[in-house]
Design a protein around this motif. Structure first.
Motif, PDB file in Angstrom:
ATOM      1  N   GLY A 177       0.791  -1.229   0.000  1.00 33.57           N
ATOM      2  CA  GLY A 177       0.000   0.000   0.000  1.00 33.57           C
ATOM      3  C   GLY A 177       0.817   1.270   0.000  1.00 33.57           C
ATOM      4  O   GLY A 177       0.391   2.294  -0.542  1.00 33.57           O
ATOM      5  N   SER A 178       1.994   1.245   0.618  1.00 33.96           N
ATOM      6  CA  SER A 178       2.805   2.459   0.728  1.00 33.96           C
ATOM      7  C   SER A 178       4.114   2.409  -0.034  1.00 33.96           C
ATOM      8  O   SER A 178       4.748   3.453  -0.252  1.00 33.96           O
ATOM      9  CB  SER A 178       3.123   2.741   2.206  1.00 33.96           C
ATOM     10  OG  SER A 178       3.981   1.741   2.737  1.00 33.96           O
ATOM     11  N   GLN A 179       4.544   1.221  -0.454  1.00 30.87           N
ATOM     12  CA  GLN A 179       5.893   1.113  -0.999  1.00 30.87           C
ATOM     13  C   GLN A 179       6.078   1.802  -2.352  1.00 30.87           C
ATOM     14  O   GLN A 179       7.182   2.232  -2.685  1.00 30.87           O
ATOM     15  CB  GLN A 179       6.310  -0.356  -1.097  1.00 30.87           C
ATOM     16  CG  GLN A 179       6.639  -0.979   0.256  1.00 30.87           C
ATOM     17  CD  GLN A 179       7.719  -0.219   0.981  1.00 30.87           C
ATOM     18  OE1 GLN A 179       8.828  -0.053   0.485  1.00 30.87           O
ATOM     19  NE2 GLN A 179       7.415   0.260   2.185  1.00 30.87           N
ATOM     20  N   GLY A 180       5.018   1.930  -3.141  1.00 31.97           N
ATOM     21  CA  GLY A 180       5.132   2.693  -4.378  1.00 31.97           C
ATOM     22  C   GLY A 180       5.499   4.139  -4.079  1.00 31.97           C
ATOM     23  O   GLY A 180       6.342   4.742  -4.751  1.00 31.97           O
ATOM     24  N   LEU A 181       4.864   4.694  -3.057  1.00 34.11           N
ATOM     25  CA  LEU A 181       5.156   6.054  -2.628  1.00 34.11           C
ATOM     26  C   LEU A 181       6.561   6.155  -2.058  1.00 34.11           C
ATOM     27  O   LEU A 181       7.301   7.110  -2.341  1.00 34.11           O
ATOM     28  CB  LEU A 181       4.117   6.472  -1.585  1.00 34.11           C
ATOM     29  CG  LEU A 181       4.223   7.851  -0.951  1.00 34.11           C
ATOM     30  CD1 LEU A 181       4.238   8.936  -2.009  1.00 34.11           C
ATOM     31  CD2 LEU A 181       3.075   8.053   0.021  1.00 34.11           C
ATOM     32  N   VAL A 182       6.963   5.174  -1.247  1.00 37.05           N
ATOM     33  CA  VAL A 182       8.302   5.169  -0.661  1.00 37.05           C
ATOM     34  C   VAL A 182       9.371   5.117  -1.747  1.00 37.05           C
ATOM     35  O   VAL A 182      10.381   5.821  -1.691  1.00 37.05           O
ATOM     36  CB  VAL A 182       8.464   3.980   0.304  1.00 37.05           C
ATOM     37  CG1 VAL A 182       9.918   3.804   0.723  1.00 37.05           C
ATOM     38  CG2 VAL A 182       7.585   4.177   1.543  1.00 37.05           C
ATOM     39  N   MET A 183       9.154   4.278  -2.754  1.00 34.19           N
ATOM     40  CA  MET A 183      10.174   4.042  -3.777  1.00 34.19           C
ATOM     41  C   MET A 183      10.180   5.082  -4.898  1.00 34.19           C
ATOM     42  O   MET A 183      11.239   5.434  -5.411  1.00 34.19           O
ATOM     43  CB  MET A 183       9.958   2.659  -4.397  1.00 34.19           C
ATOM     44  CG  MET A 183      10.170   1.510  -3.440  1.00 34.19           C
ATOM     45  SD  MET A 183       9.707  -0.058  -4.239  1.00 34.19           S
ATOM     46  CE  MET A 183      10.120  -1.223  -2.933  1.00 34.19           C
ATOM     47  N   ALA A 184       8.984   5.549  -5.285  1.00 40.43           N
ATOM     48  CA  ALA A 184       8.905   6.391  -6.485  1.00 40.43           C
ATOM     49  C   ALA A 184       8.311   7.763  -6.231  1.00 40.43           C
ATOM     50  O   ALA A 184       8.270   8.586  -7.157  1.00 40.43           O
ATOM     51  CB  ALA A 184       8.075   5.670  -7.559  1.00 40.43           C
ATOM     52  N   GLY A 185       7.865   8.025  -5.020  1.00 36.09           N
ATOM     53  CA  GLY A 185       7.266   9.315  -4.732  1.00 36.09           C
ATOM     54  C   GLY A 185       8.301  10.430  -4.689  1.00 36.09           C
ATOM     55  O   GLY A 185       9.459  10.200  -4.340  1.00 36.09           O
ATOM     56  N   ASN A 186       7.877  11.647  -5.027  1.00 37.94           N
ATOM     57  CA  ASN A 186       8.773  12.795  -4.899  1.00 37.94           C
ATOM     58  C   ASN A 186       8.676  13.336  -3.472  1.00 37.94           C
ATOM     59  O   ASN A 186       7.882  12.859  -2.657  1.00 37.94           O
ATOM     60  CB  ASN A 186       8.453  13.867  -5.946  1.00 37.94           C
ATOM     61  CG  ASN A 186       7.011  14.366  -5.876  1.00 37.94           C
ATOM     62  OD1 ASN A 186       6.470  14.562  -4.783  1.00 37.94           O
ATOM     63  ND2 ASN A 186       6.396  14.580  -7.035  1.00 37.94           N
ATOM     64  N   ASP A 187       9.482  14.335  -3.169  1.00 42.32           N
ATOM     65  CA  ASP A 187       9.544  14.848  -1.801  1.00 42.32           C
ATOM     66  C   ASP A 187       8.192  15.380  -1.331  1.00 42.32           C
ATOM     67  O   ASP A 187       7.798  15.177  -0.181  1.00 42.32           O
ATOM     68  CB  ASP A 187      10.610  15.943  -1.689  1.00 42.32           C
ATOM     69  CG  ASP A 187      12.026  15.403  -1.815  1.00 42.32           C
ATOM     70  OD1 ASP A 187      12.209  14.175  -1.656  1.00 42.32           O
ATOM     71  OD2 ASP A 187      12.951  16.205  -2.069  1.00 42.32           O
ATOM     72  N   ALA A 188       7.495  16.080  -2.213  1.00 38.53           N
ATOM     73  CA  ALA A 188       6.199  16.656  -1.836  1.00 38.53           C
ATOM     74  C   ALA A 188       5.174  15.569  -1.553  1.00 38.53           C
ATOM     75  O   ALA A 188       4.399  15.668  -0.587  1.00 38.53           O
ATOM     76  CB  ALA A 188       5.703  17.584  -2.948  1.00 38.53           C
ATOM     77  N   GLN A 189       5.149  14.530  -2.374  1.00 36.26           N
ATOM     78  CA  GLN A 189       4.209  13.428  -2.164  1.00 36.26           C
ATOM     79  C   GLN A 189       4.496  12.704  -0.848  1.00 36.26           C
ATOM     80  O   GLN A 189       3.588  12.388  -0.084  1.00 36.26           O
ATOM     81  CB  GLN A 189       4.294  12.452  -3.336  1.00 36.26           C
ATOM     82  CG  GLN A 189       3.740  13.001  -4.638  1.00 36.26           C
ATOM     83  CD  GLN A 189       4.078  12.123  -5.829  1.00 36.26           C
ATOM     84  OE1 GLN A 189       5.079  11.386  -5.821  1.00 36.26           O
ATOM     85  NE2 GLN A 189       3.257  12.185  -6.871  1.00 36.26           N
ATOM     86  N   LYS A 190       5.767  12.460  -0.588  1.00 33.09           N
ATOM     87  CA  LYS A 190       6.137  11.778   0.647  1.00 33.09           C
ATOM     88  C   LYS A 190       5.765  12.606   1.873  1.00 33.09           C
ATOM     89  O   LYS A 190       5.240  12.080   2.861  1.00 33.09           O
ATOM     90  CB  LYS A 190       7.629  11.467   0.653  1.00 33.09           C
ATOM     91  CG  LYS A 190       8.042  10.404  -0.355  1.00 33.09           C
ATOM     92  CD  LYS A 190       9.550  10.174  -0.333  1.00 33.09           C
ATOM     93  CE  LYS A 190       9.951   9.096  -1.313  1.00 33.09           C
ATOM     94  NZ  LYS A 190      11.415   8.869  -1.325  1.00 33.09           N
TER      95      LYS A 190
ATOM     96  N   GLU B   1      -3.322   7.042  10.463  1.00 33.47           N
ATOM     97  CA  GLU B   1      -4.427   7.957  10.163  1.00 33.47           C
ATOM     98  C   GLU B   1      -5.005   7.643   8.787  1.00 33.47           C
ATOM     99  O   GLU B   1      -6.215   7.710   8.567  1.00 33.47           O
ATOM    100  CB  GLU B   1      -3.939   9.406  10.202  1.00 33.47           C
ATOM    101  CG  GLU B   1      -4.991  10.429   9.792  1.00 33.47           C
ATOM    102  CD  GLU B   1      -4.430  11.836   9.634  1.00 33.47           C
ATOM    103  OE1 GLU B   1      -5.114  12.673   9.020  1.00 33.47           O
ATOM    104  OE2 GLU B   1      -3.314  12.089  10.115  1.00 33.47           O
ATOM    105  N   ILE B   2      -4.105   7.296   7.860  1.00 38.14           N
ATOM    106  CA  ILE B   2      -4.513   6.926   6.505  1.00 38.14           C
ATOM    107  C   ILE B   2      -4.223   5.446   6.285  1.00 38.14           C
ATOM    108  O   ILE B   2      -3.119   4.973   6.554  1.00 38.14           O
ATOM    109  CB  ILE B   2      -3.760   7.772   5.465  1.00 38.14           C
ATOM    110  CG1 ILE B   2      -4.320   9.200   5.443  1.00 38.14           C
ATOM    111  CG2 ILE B   2      -3.849   7.155   4.074  1.00 38.14           C
ATOM    112  CD1 ILE B   2      -3.618  10.109   4.479  1.00 38.14           C
ATOM    113  N   ILE B   3      -5.220   4.725   5.791  1.00 41.20           N
ATOM    114  CA  ILE B   3      -5.062   3.323   5.415  1.00 41.20           C
ATOM    115  C   ILE B   3      -4.862   3.262   3.905  1.00 41.20           C
ATOM    116  O   ILE B   3      -5.589   3.904   3.140  1.00 41.20           O
ATOM    117  CB  ILE B   3      -6.299   2.491   5.810  1.00 41.20           C
ATOM    118  CG1 ILE B   3      -6.573   2.628   7.305  1.00 41.20           C
ATOM    119  CG2 ILE B   3      -6.094   1.023   5.428  1.00 41.20           C
ATOM    120  CD1 ILE B   3      -5.465   2.159   8.202  1.00 41.20           C
ATOM    121  N   THR B   4      -3.867   2.506   3.475  1.00 39.39           N
ATOM    122  CA  THR B   4      -3.552   2.435   2.052  1.00 39.39           C
ATOM    123  C   THR B   4      -3.924   1.078   1.459  1.00 39.39           C
ATOM    124  O   THR B   4      -4.133   0.102   2.177  1.00 39.39           O
ATOM    125  CB  THR B   4      -2.053   2.670   1.814  1.00 39.39           C
ATOM    126  OG1 THR B   4      -1.307   1.672   2.522  1.00 39.39           O
ATOM    127  CG2 THR B   4      -1.631   4.041   2.301  1.00 39.39           C
TER     128      THR B   4
END
Length: 245
Positions: A93-106, A117-120
């Protein structure tokens, strides 16, 4: 970065005792109600279990894969529904964001994911193509201002309570893996519909459901990586997150 040995041993011991004293006695209740009690969810969030794999700078514990595996062994001593409760958050649920997200997204999403607080959730599987990330039919069409997302995903873990989906969708006419891109899609966007959870033979308390996207307007800021990188992101996510599937 790995925790120091003393701190990590204390974490494992805490999880071991929590499983034995708190979770095992609830197995029959979870089976009967097909649900994880709300107070257990709150306890897991307080323990930091929703942020095991997220870096400390974003409020997680930043465990290594080996450390995660050792924690998973302890959770394996009870019904897998308990691990699934937070496992999707720290895994696919979160690893796409961890691996490919930019600073603002993270910065926007990871602290709230780590706190629970957020479920992915990870929206890849489709009715006609299964989990073949290079054959998805869901489309994200650029209209000059944003992407318009349409399609259906099936058997999506934790979809019933997810706030944020990592979605694989086709962004061009090019067939196969090169035409797939990845997006962060909040549940609250207009056009996102969650189906009724499927009735399963086992693993009660961990639910899967369809997710329907009907001309959902997704800002370009919500794309993970560049267009056409979705297949690569999906493969990396599945490799890193399969411990928690």
């Amino acid at each position: 970065m790995a925790l120091d040995a003393e701190t990590f041993d204390a974490l494992v011991d805490t999880v071991r005792r929590y499983v034995a004293d708190r979770l095992r006695p609830l197995e029959a209740e979870v089976e009967a109600n097909d649900a994880i009690p709300d107070d257990v969810m709150a306890e897991m969030k307080a323990m930091g279990l929703f942020g095991l794999s997220i870096a400390e700078e974003y409020g997680g514990l930043g465990l290594t894969m080996l450390e995660e595996a050792k924690v998973a062994v302890e959770l394996g001593r009870t019904t897998p529904a308990f691990r699934s409760t937070f496992g999707t958050n720290v895994g696919i649920g979160s690893q796409g964001l961890v691996m490919a997200g930019n600073d603002a997204q993270k910065a926007e999403w990871l602290p709230r994911i780590a706190s629970g607080e957020i479920i992915t959730s990870f929206a890849l599987t489709e009715p006609d193509v299964g989990s073949d990330s290079g054959a998805v039919k869901t489309k994200a069409v650029w209209d000059g201002q944003a992407y318009r997302l349409s399609g259906a995903k099936r058997f999506i873990t934790n979809a019933d309570k997810a706030d944020l989906f990592t979605v694989m969708a086709r962004t061009g006419d090019e067939p196969g893996a090169r035409g797939v891109s990845a997006f962060l899609v909040p549940r609250a966007l207009a056009g996102v519909t969650i189906g009724e959870p499927e009735r399963k033979m086992g693993q009660k308390g961990a639910k899967v459901a369809d997710v329907i996207f009907d001309d959902v307007i997704v800002p370009v800021e919500n794309r993970l990586g560049a267009e056409g990188e979705g297949f690569k992101i999906a493969m990396r996510v599945l490799d890193r997150g399969r411990l928690h599937i």
